[in-house]
Design a protein around this motif. Structure first.
Motif, PDB file in Angstrom:
ATOM      1  N   LEU A 138       0.911  -1.216   0.070  1.00 53.29           N
ATOM      2  CA  LEU A 138       0.023   0.075  -0.066  1.00 53.29           C
ATOM      3  C   LEU A 138       0.764   1.410   0.070  1.00 53.29           C
ATOM      4  CD1 LEU A 138      -2.879   1.070  -0.102  1.00 53.29           C
ATOM      5  CD2 LEU A 138      -2.791   0.953   2.511  1.00 53.29           C
ATOM      6  N   TRP A 151      -3.109  -4.118  -7.770  1.00 52.60           N
ATOM      7  CA  TRP A 151      -3.821  -5.753  -7.589  1.00 52.60           C
ATOM      8  C   TRP A 151      -4.174  -5.919  -8.999  1.00 52.60           C
ATOM      9  CZ3 TRP A 151      -3.052  -8.161  -3.617  1.00 52.60           C
ATOM     10  CH2 TRP A 151      -3.013  -7.642  -2.311  1.00 52.60           C
ATOM     11  N   HIS A 182      -6.445  -8.501 -11.936  1.00 55.37           N
ATOM     12  CA  HIS A 182      -7.818  -9.022 -12.056  1.00 55.37           C
ATOM     13  C   HIS A 182      -7.591 -10.471 -11.353  1.00 55.37           C
ATOM     14  CE1 HIS A 182      -8.634  -5.941 -14.896  1.00 55.37           C
ATOM     15  NE2 HIS A 182      -9.949  -6.563 -15.154  1.00 55.37           N
ATOM     16  N   ARG A 195      -7.730 -12.362  -5.620  1.00 58.17           N
ATOM     17  CA  ARG A 195      -6.956 -11.350  -5.818  1.00 58.17           C
ATOM     18  C   ARG A 195      -5.404 -11.604  -5.629  1.00 58.17           C
ATOM     19  NH1 ARG A 195      -9.576  -8.404  -7.707  1.00 58.17           N
ATOM     20  NH2 ARG A 195     -11.083  -7.084  -6.230  1.00 58.17           N
ATOM     21  N   ILE A 210     -22.543   2.389 -13.775  1.00 58.93           N
ATOM     22  CA  ILE A 210     -21.860   1.573 -14.779  1.00 58.93           C
ATOM     23  C   ILE A 210     -23.175   0.770 -15.338  1.00 58.93           C
ATOM     24  CG2 ILE A 210     -20.633  -0.490 -15.354  1.00 58.93           C
ATOM     25  CD1 ILE A 210     -18.838   1.821 -15.039  1.00 58.93           C
ATOM     26  N   THR A 245     -15.025   2.107  -0.240  1.00 59.20           N
ATOM     27  CA  THR A 245     -14.882   1.091  -1.005  1.00 59.20           C
ATOM     28  C   THR A 245     -13.213   0.747  -0.680  1.00 59.20           C
ATOM     29  OG1 THR A 245     -14.133   2.610  -2.800  1.00 59.20           O
ATOM     30  CG2 THR A 245     -16.348   1.671  -3.010  1.00 59.20           C
ATOM     31  N   GLN A 246     -12.686  -0.254  -1.477  1.00 55.46           N
ATOM     32  CA  GLN A 246     -11.435  -0.773  -1.091  1.00 55.46           C
ATOM     33  C   GLN A 246     -10.290   0.024  -1.498  1.00 55.46           C
ATOM     34  OE1 GLN A 246     -11.556  -3.017   1.002  1.00 55.46           O
ATOM     35  NE2 GLN A 246     -12.983  -4.740   0.662  1.00 55.46           N
ATOM     36  N   TRP A 277      -6.714   1.397  -2.957  1.00 57.25           N
ATOM     37  CA  TRP A 277      -5.664   0.664  -3.420  1.00 57.25           C
ATOM     38  C   TRP A 277      -5.200  -0.476  -2.279  1.00 57.25           C
ATOM     39  CZ3 TRP A 277      -2.666   6.079  -3.584  1.00 57.25           C
ATOM     40  CH2 TRP A 277      -3.213   6.743  -4.935  1.00 57.25           C
ATOM     41  N   VAL A 278      -6.084  -0.589  -1.208  1.00 56.65           N
ATOM     42  CA  VAL A 278      -5.863  -1.538  -0.424  1.00 56.65           C
ATOM     43  C   VAL A 278      -6.179  -3.070  -1.091  1.00 56.65           C
ATOM     44  CG1 VAL A 278      -6.905  -2.746   1.830  1.00 56.65           C
ATOM     45  CG2 VAL A 278      -6.431  -0.059   1.621  1.00 56.65           C
ATOM     46  N   HIS A 279      -7.163  -3.088  -1.978  1.00 54.80           N
ATOM     47  CA  HIS A 279      -7.639  -4.404  -2.333  1.00 54.80           C
ATOM     48  C   HIS A 279      -8.359  -4.614  -3.687  1.00 54.80           C
ATOM     49  CE1 HIS A 279      -8.852  -8.691  -1.466  1.00 54.80           C
ATOM     50  NE2 HIS A 279      -7.767  -8.540  -1.274  1.00 54.80           N
ATOM     51  N   CYS A 280      -8.367  -3.366  -4.455  1.00 51.59           N
ATOM     52  CA  CYS A 280      -9.180  -3.340  -5.557  1.00 51.59           C
ATOM     53  C   CYS A 280      -8.309  -3.271  -6.906  1.00 51.59           C
ATOM     54  CB  CYS A 280     -10.322  -2.008  -5.585  1.00 51.59           C
ATOM     55  SG  CYS A 280     -11.302  -2.210  -7.143  1.00 51.59           S
ATOM     56  N   HIS A 281      -8.923  -3.697  -8.081  1.00 58.04           N
ATOM     57  CA  HIS A 281      -8.055  -3.976  -9.142  1.00 58.04           C
ATOM     58  C   HIS A 281      -8.392  -2.930 -10.095  1.00 58.04           C
ATOM     59  CE1 HIS A 281     -11.908  -6.024 -10.292  1.00 58.04           C
ATOM     60  NE2 HIS A 281     -11.208  -5.994 -11.547  1.00 58.04           N
ATOM     61  N   PRO A 311      -9.193   0.726  -8.962  1.00 58.11           N
ATOM     62  CA  PRO A 311      -8.926   1.999  -8.476  1.00 58.11           C
ATOM     63  C   PRO A 311      -8.600   3.270  -9.110  1.00 58.11           C
ATOM     64  CG  PRO A 311      -7.649   0.874  -7.183  1.00 58.11           C
ATOM     65  CD  PRO A 311      -8.069  -0.002  -8.457  1.00 58.11           C
ATOM     66  N   ASP A 369      -7.270   5.994  -3.832  1.00 57.57           N
ATOM     67  CA  ASP A 369      -7.308   5.217  -2.740  1.00 57.57           C
ATOM     68  C   ASP A 369      -8.621   5.491  -1.986  1.00 57.57           C
ATOM     69  OD1 ASP A 369      -6.644   2.937  -0.782  1.00 57.57           O
ATOM     70  OD2 ASP A 369      -5.735   4.553   0.586  1.00 57.57           O
ATOM     71  N   SER A 396      -9.563   4.169   1.615  1.00 60.39           N
ATOM     72  CA  SER A 396      -9.297   4.561   3.298  1.00 60.39           C
ATOM     73  C   SER A 396      -8.655   5.683   3.565  1.00 60.39           C
ATOM     74  CB  SER A 396      -8.775   3.353   3.805  1.00 60.39           C
ATOM     75  OG  SER A 396      -9.223   2.030   3.161  1.00 60.39           O
ATOM     76  N   ASN A 444     -17.409   2.354 -10.880  1.00 61.76           N
ATOM     77  CA  ASN A 444     -18.153   1.019 -10.327  1.00 61.76           C
ATOM     78  C   ASN A 444     -19.038   1.337  -9.327  1.00 61.76           C
ATOM     79  OD1 ASN A 444     -18.157  -1.227 -12.297  1.00 61.76           O
ATOM     80  ND2 ASN A 444     -15.771  -1.277 -11.420  1.00 61.76           N
ATOM     81  N   CYS A 469     -18.753   0.802  -5.942  1.00 64.15           N
ATOM     82  CA  CYS A 469     -19.016   0.099  -5.224  1.00 64.15           C
ATOM     83  C   CYS A 469     -19.706   0.490  -3.809  1.00 64.15           C
ATOM     84  CB  CYS A 469     -18.075  -0.895  -4.758  1.00 64.15           C
ATOM     85  SG  CYS A 469     -17.394  -2.120  -6.018  1.00 64.15           S
ATOM     86  N   THR A 498     -12.628  -3.791 -16.545  1.00 60.01           N
ATOM     87  CA  THR A 498     -13.508  -4.890 -15.718  1.00 60.01           C
ATOM     88  C   THR A 498     -13.612  -6.317 -16.460  1.00 60.01           C
ATOM     89  OG1 THR A 498     -14.677  -3.320 -14.535  1.00 60.01           O
ATOM     90  CG2 THR A 498     -15.445  -5.434 -14.184  1.00 60.01           C
ATOM     91  N   LEU A 524      -5.699   2.154 -15.665  1.00 58.76           N
ATOM     92  CA  LEU A 524      -5.170   3.007 -14.342  1.00 58.76           C
ATOM     93  C   LEU A 524      -3.944   3.784 -14.995  1.00 58.76           C
ATOM     94  CD1 LEU A 524      -4.335   0.209 -11.521  1.00 58.76           C
ATOM     95  CD2 LEU A 524      -6.465   1.461 -12.280  1.00 58.76           C
TER      96      LEU A 524
END
Lengths: 395, 352
Positions: A41, A52, A54, A70, A308, B123-124, B126-130, B132, B135, B137, B169, B171, B238, B246
């Motif tokens: 991070l 990350w 796909h 992931r 979307i 949402t997630q 940079w912590v956990h999304c593909h 983004p 970030d 958080s 998206n 979320c 997606t 990105l």
């Protein structure tokens, strides 16, 4: 290995709001994966981009969803997050917990995952962040033994969620907690095995305050309402007046349909029943004095979604009033008819609202078997371009 | 032995006795102080809920810590809210004050009720999304630090709900929030023919584009992007990792305001774009926190009591909103997607 420095993230440990960075560091004491997440991070903060890839297909036996694969794009440098999958656990209705159950969740995640979680994800699930493929099945087995099951992911029914309902709210017009539990159990196959054009979300709010944002965030929104007239306790009105509340200004003047009349001399509040649109404002301001009517149920709305692809939609009325009592047969039948129609007509990644927009509400109502009523629209169409059914044309 | 399709735990097993006894019998509630709800039932039972902010991304030790508190003060029962707050369910009024002291000692903020700022759903990132564009958080932490006083004080004109989503998206479903912070991309995807040839269903990829900007390229067994038509939504990315969207130089943050989901007074409504882009400036995104703070300040100064951000703006008019906030208006804020016309002013009545 030398400890990496994380100056940017360290900055986010300062300040009064609880810090997610401190939480990652807490998990990093016990978990190499959490430590690598912290370092990855920090790299994202330096690079200003995510790291990350796909998701690949990962899962547990018997399920088509509930686990999101992931992988980092920098596995050489951050080997402990080379695989860092998410598990979604179906939350209990209304997000109520005993500490025993929460501790069980934690203990299993300490054994099988990074020790990081989201309480909760956007759809409502308990999100368990970060584990390796080899741990997925053992983790699921233990969660299953503890009484938990996976939530939805992919093109399936997503985990239904609901507001606090009659558990702790005087406004609840039906039992959101029970209905959420009941339909989640009824539709386990739809929840766990993706088979539709795209995702489908159901959210249940006990009143029009819509505390779970169902109208914006769910394909099907179930919002509690009543069909008769709200009830007013005049003694309680007098008590509010005695406290100095500006009933005319804060209640009557803000009533969207001007359905409330306040008699300041008598300190009485009266409603014009046929003018009330049941928006909840007066009830919110005067909870001790004004309450929903007796004939309670829910309005069903369909089509809500985020931006979307075709723009964001707010869900719209398809059933103005439905009694909402166990075993919820009428609702379940309606869902099945809608899913069948959507499955038959929808394109890949087309939400049900987008499909209705593409082919028309008229066709949706005819084919799903719902009677058109004026409550479905703000106003009728302004153009005369009706697609006339052939059997209504003189031949 | 694990079972398939066993479903979630029964919520009834999670409810404290006071709730089981008063289920469906609650009569009204009050806010004795910020962050504390007092619910009273028909038979006079009183339940105190103490609402506490959380970063949402929490460790199992954090959960264990709040379990310890719930064991001491709430007989082992608690819940979470739809905005990721924790609610301690206190059946014994005597235990409210000691719980509040214990929370303060741990640095856990109490608030988020009534006319206050609630926690930011997000949402997630940079912590956990593909996918983004920013970030989540980090921005949420920065904005909550900056607006912290409004979480613990009910000093706003109405409730304030802020949401954060790290890409289109959404979320985090930011599209109906008083203030929405949204990650945006600004450049078209870069097509990687090799990745697309390997495992992408080309018709699905082509169909995923809302503006028809993606066409199949039979020569390369891949696709080409008509860059003029691309609006950078990222839906193609997606669908296929071969459509990298990105862009660290051009991704950033947009601000939308004035949405709501409640039906109270006015119909639920979308948030509207008022700042089309701000750069990603970690770790604290000062441009974003300043912009959000400024919008809150102007709303506090000019709104009438009880007016949500969107209700205030609709009363005074959007042209006045831009005047009062000093935010620059540009053609980027005028819709040019498929439902644009309904936002054009088809009346000669307006303000200066």
């Amino acid at each position: 290995m030398t400890e990496k420095k994380t100056p940017q993230l360290d900055e986010l440990e300062k300040g009064p709001w609880p810090s997610f960075v401190s939480e990652i560091k807490r998990a990093a004491v016990k978990s190499e994966a959490a430590k690598d997440l912290l370092n990855l991070l920090e790299r994202s903060y330096e690079d200003k981009k995510g790291h990350w890839k796909h998701g690949g297909i990962v899962g547990v036996k018997g399920y088509g969803g509930g686990v999101i694969g992931r992988y980092t794009d920098l596995p050489g440098e951050f080997p402990h997050v080379a695989e860092f999958h998410t598990m979604r656990l179906n939350q209990p209705s209304g997000w109520f917990y005993t500490t025993d159950k929460l501790r069980q969740i934690c203990d299993i995640w300490e054994k099988h995952g990074s020790g990081l979680t989201n309480f909760h994800g956007s759809t409502g699930d308990i999100i368990l962040l970060g584990t390796k493929t080899e741990h997925l099945q053992p983790a699921f087995d233990e969660y299953s033994d503890a009484g938990f099951d996976l939530g939805g992911s992919g093109s399936d029914l997503r985990t239904p969620s609901c507001c606090v309902g009659p558990g702790r709210c005087e406004h609840a017009c039906y039992d959101t907690l029970d209905m959420c539990y009941d339909i989640t159990n009824e539709f386990q196959d739809e929840l766990h095995r993706p088979m539709w054009p795209y995702k489908f979300k159901i959210k249940m709010s006990g009143c029009a305050n819509d505390c779970v944002a169902s109208i914006a965030r769910a394909d099907c929104s179930v919002i509690g309402t009543w069909r008769d007239t709200l009830t007013i306790d005049q003694d309680a009105i007098k008590a509010y007046a005695a406290e100095g509340l500006d009933i005319q200004g804060m209640v009557c003047d803000k009533c969207p349909t001007r359905a409330l009349k306040y008699d300041a001399a008598k300190q009485e509040l009266h409603v014009i029943p046929e003018d009330c649109s049941r928006c909840m404002h007066c009830i919110n301001v005067l909870p001790k004095a004004v309450q929903p009517g007796q004939e309670k149920g829910a309005t069903i709305l369909l089509g809500g979604k985020s931006t979307i692809v075709q723009s964001a939609f707010l869900a719209w009325v398809i059933v103005p009033f439905m009694k909402m009592e166990a075993p919820y047969t009428e609702f379940k039948d309606l869902m099945r008819r809608i899913w069948e129609w959507w499955d038959e007509n929808g394109k890949t990644r087309e939400r049900v609202g987008e499909l209705i927009y593409r082919v028309g509400m008229g066709r949706f109502l005819r084919e799903v078997g719902l009677a058109p009523v004026p409550q479905m629209v703000f106003r009728p169409r302004a153009n005369p371009y009706v697609f006339w059914p052939q059997d209504e044309i003189v031949k | 032995m694990s079972r398939i399709d066993a479903g979630p735990p029964n919520y009834r097993e999670m409810l404290p006795p006071i709730i089981l006894q008063n289920y469906g019998k609650w009569q009204y509630h009050e806010l004795p102080q910020p962050g504390v709800l007092k619910h009273v039932s028909e038979n006079g039972s009183e339940l105190y809920s103490v609402r506490v902010g959380s970063p949402r991304l929490v460790s199992i030790d954090f959960i264990r810590e709040i379990c310890d508190l719930a064991d001491t003060y709430c007989d082992g029962y608690l819940r979470f809210t739809s905005r990721n707050n924790i609610e301690f369910l206190v059946g014994d009024p005597v235990k409210v004050a000691p719980l509040l002291q214990a929370l303060e000692a741990k640095g856990l903020p109490v608030g988020g009720t009534g006319n206050a700022l609630s926690n930011i759903v997000h949402t997630q990132g940079w912590v956990h999304c593909h996918t983004p564009a920013t970030d989540a958080s980090g921005i949420v932490k920065s904005v909550m630090d900056d607006l912290f006083e409004h979480f613990g004080h009910m000093d706003l004109p109405a409730k304030l709900k802020i949401a954060m989503a790290c890409c289109l998206n959404m979320c985090g479903a930011v599209h109906c929030s008083d203030i929405a912070i949204l990650g945006v991309h600004r450049t078209p995807p870069r097509v990687n023919d090799e990745i697309i040839q390997k495992g992408t269903e080309i018709p699905t990829l082509v169909g995923a584009c809302p503006t028809g900007a993606i066409r199949p390229n039979p020569k390369t067994k891949s696709v080409v992007v008509n860059e003029e038509r691309c609006m950078y939504c990222g839906n193609c990315y997606t669908m296929s990792p071969g459509m990298q969207i990105l862009d660290e130089k051009n991704d950033g943050v947009a601000i939308l305001v004035g949405g709501k989901v409640s039906n109270a007074r006015t119909a639920p409504s979308f948030s509207r774009l008022v700042i089309p882009f701000m750069p990603n400036n970690p770790p604290r995104w000062p441009e974003v926190t300043e912009a959000v703070h400024h919008i809150v300040d102007v709303w506090m100064k000019y709104a009438r009591r009880g007016e949500r951000v969107g209700e205030w703006i609709e009363r005074i008019g959007w042209e006045k909103f831009f005047g009062l906030t000093g935010l620059p208006f540009s053609d980027k804020l005028i819709d040019d997607f498929i439902f644009s016309k309904e936002t054009f002013r088809t009346t000669a009545a307006f303000k200066y």
